[in-house]
Design an enzyme around this catalytic site. Structure first.
Site, PDB file in Angstrom:
ATOM      1  N   ARG A   1      -0.047 -65.899 -55.126  1.00  0.00           N
ATOM      2  CA  ARG A   1       0.394 -65.920 -56.551  1.00  0.00           C
ATOM      3  C   ARG A   1      -0.017 -66.741 -56.981  1.00  0.00           C
ATOM      4  O   ARG A   1      -0.226 -68.177 -56.648  1.00  0.00           O
ATOM      5  CB  ARG A   1       2.014 -66.038 -56.299  1.00  0.00           C
ATOM      6  CG  ARG A   1       2.570 -64.666 -55.947  1.00  0.00           C
ATOM      7  CD  ARG A   1       2.450 -63.466 -56.811  1.00  0.00           C
ATOM      8  NE  ARG A   1       3.364 -62.154 -56.594  1.00  0.00           N
ATOM      9  CZ  ARG A   1       2.742 -61.275 -55.852  1.00  0.00           C
ATOM     10  NH1 ARG A   1       1.629 -61.265 -55.469  1.00  0.00           N
ATOM     11  NH2 ARG A   1       3.558 -60.128 -55.540  1.00  0.00           N
TER      12      ARG A   1
ATOM     13  N   GLU B   1      -1.345 -64.100 -65.356  1.00  0.00           N
ATOM     14  CA  GLU B   1      -2.036 -62.934 -65.381  1.00  0.00           C
ATOM     15  C   GLU B   1      -1.963 -61.720 -66.462  1.00  0.00           C
ATOM     16  O   GLU B   1      -0.779 -61.521 -66.854  1.00  0.00           O
ATOM     17  CB  GLU B   1      -1.711 -62.127 -64.003  1.00  0.00           C
ATOM     18  CG  GLU B   1      -2.377 -62.936 -63.126  1.00  0.00           C
ATOM     19  CD  GLU B   1      -2.154 -62.276 -61.501  1.00  0.00           C
ATOM     20  OE1 GLU B   1      -1.608 -61.084 -61.591  1.00  0.00           O
ATOM     21  OE2 GLU B   1      -2.386 -62.972 -60.545  1.00  0.00           O
TER      22      GLU B   1
ATOM     23  N   HIS C   1      -6.743 -59.635 -59.216  1.00  0.00           N
ATOM     24  CA  HIS C   1      -5.362 -59.281 -58.235  1.00  0.00           C
ATOM     25  C   HIS C   1      -5.653 -58.003 -57.949  1.00  0.00           C
ATOM     26  O   HIS C   1      -5.077 -57.080 -57.883  1.00  0.00           O
ATOM     27  CB  HIS C   1      -4.194 -59.289 -59.228  1.00  0.00           C
ATOM     28  CG  HIS C   1      -2.968 -59.542 -58.176  1.00  0.00           C
ATOM     29  ND1 HIS C   1      -1.667 -60.174 -58.862  1.00  0.00           N
ATOM     30  CD2 HIS C   1      -2.779 -59.274 -57.109  1.00  0.00           C
ATOM     31  CE1 HIS C   1      -0.978 -60.174 -57.916  1.00  0.00           C
ATOM     32  NE2 HIS C   1      -1.396 -59.973 -56.573  1.00  0.00           N
TER      33      HIS C   1
HETATM   34  C1  DGY Z   1       1.608 -57.785 -53.327  1.00  0.00           C
HETATM   35  O1  DGY Z   1       1.912 -56.855 -52.870  1.00  0.00           O
HETATM   36  O2  DGY Z   1       2.475 -58.597 -53.672  1.00  0.00           O
HETATM   37  C2  DGY Z   1       0.298 -58.011 -53.849  1.00  0.00           C
HETATM   38  O3  DGY Z   1      -0.020 -59.017 -54.601  1.00  0.00           O
HETATM   39  C3  DGY Z   1      -0.250 -56.897 -54.599  1.00  0.00           C
HETATM   40  O4  DGY Z   1      -0.512 -55.687 -53.608  1.00  0.00           O
END
Ligand code: DGY
Length: 329
Positions: free
Chosen positions: A240, A269, A288
């Site tokens: 993240r 983001e 992402h």
């Molecule tokens: C998640 O699933 O947490 C990813 O960041 C996106 O697939």
């Protein structure tokens, strides 16, 4: 009997939508962008279930707007930092996520970023496209070897272990920091070297982040952590964005205190096109997409739909992140 009413905040792959349409009165937000806040608050009114994405903050206001019928929240992601879990739990609302199915795909991407950064693939592509390739050059676009290098994994969960397996295939040495992972748990954890965060930062040539975003991991990689890394270190983030302090990262990259960063996730983001990180040749950013393979996104959709449907039937979610809601039963 009337079908349960659900709101789905984006068009997820058909495999999941089909399951929902069959069993529910489903409203699906079809725009490319997430529903604006006021629209989300309006759309959730009176729903029995909500299928959300990581781009939707599902906080107390959203749960209040949904009202007392809301039986389940299913997040189309393995991460669930966008959901106010404490409030959901307090209200007895189970929250689902999509673990496991995206592990290998995300690990593939972490490794792709590692390789692209090490060998300056994107810079090479830009160089060629710009018509700058005039001859083979002995020192043209030199990068760093992957084989024989040390990879430091921060967060040795499923994805960290899957990246470790790939690293062994490339003859890398792997160290890891994870206060929650018991030594020897998981097929590759017993051969990777467990170490302190400081030792990992000081020794690793590549550092890959695989932690959830929590109060504890927010800005885990700050100026201080970056200052402990080698000047040749490459940082990879597929976890993240806010795990990394982006101002500190910019300073470290611009001053050459670390060599490179390859980011699938950013803070914020989307990262604005005029963000200072995007001016740096040694920072590679993708939008992402670590779990973005056809097969994986379909599996995530089916899993998210199955979580939602189980919750609507009053059954235990197959993948529930707040199982405490069942303890009172
Ligand atoms: C998640 O699933 O947490 C990813 O960041 C996106 O697939």
């Amino acid at each position: 009997m009337a079908k349960p009413k659900v709101f789905v905040t984006r068009m997820i792959p058909e495999g999941g939508l089909e399951l929902l349409r069959r069993a529910c009165d489903a409203e699906i937000w079809s725009d490319e962008l997430p529903p604006p806040r006021e629209v989300l608050l309006e759309k959730v009114r009176g729903v029995d279930g909500l299928l959300s994405l990581l781009t939707d903050p599902v906080d107390i206001a959203v749960m209040d707007a949904a009202g007392p019928r809301l039986k389940v929240i299913s997040n189309y992601a393995v991460g669930y930092d966008n959901v106010d879990l404490a409030t959901a739990t307090e209200r007895g609302i189970p929250v689902g996520n999509t673990p496991g199915v995206l592990t290998e795909t995300t690990a593939d991407m972490a490794f792709a970023l590692l390789m692209a950064a090490a060998r300056r693939v994107v810079e090479g592509v830009e160089y060629t496209r710009a018509g700058r390739w005039r001859t083979w050059g002995p020192t043209l676009l030199l990068g760093h070897d992957i084989h024989g290098a040390t990879l430091g994994i921060i967060g040795m969960g499923r994805i960290g272990q899957a990246v470790t397996r790939r690293a062994y295939g490339f003859d890398m040495r792997v160290t890891y920091f994870d206060p929650y992972c018991e030594p020897g748990k998981g097929p590759f954890v017993d051969v990777a070297v467990r170490c302190s965060l400081d030792d990992l930062l000081a020794e690793a040539d590549f550092i890959s982040l695989h932690v959830p975003l929590t109060k504890e991991t927010y800005h885990l990689i700050d100026g201080n952590a970056l200052g402990k890394m080698k000047p040749t270190a490459v940082l990879i983030n597929t976890s993240r964005g806010p795990v990394v302090d982006h101002d500190a990262l910019y300073e470290a990259l611009a001053a050459g205190r670390i060599a490179y960063a390859a980011l699938d996730v950013t803070d914020p983001e989307p990262l604005p096109a005029d963000h200072k990180l995007l001016t740096l040749p040694n920072c590679l950013v993708v939008p992402h997409i670590a779990s973005a393979s056809f097969a994986t996104r379909t599996r995530m959709a089916v899993m998210a739909a199955e979580n939602l449907l189980a919750g609507l039937r009053g059954e235990r979610l197959p993948h529930c992140v707040n199982p405490e809601v069942y303890r009172a039963e």
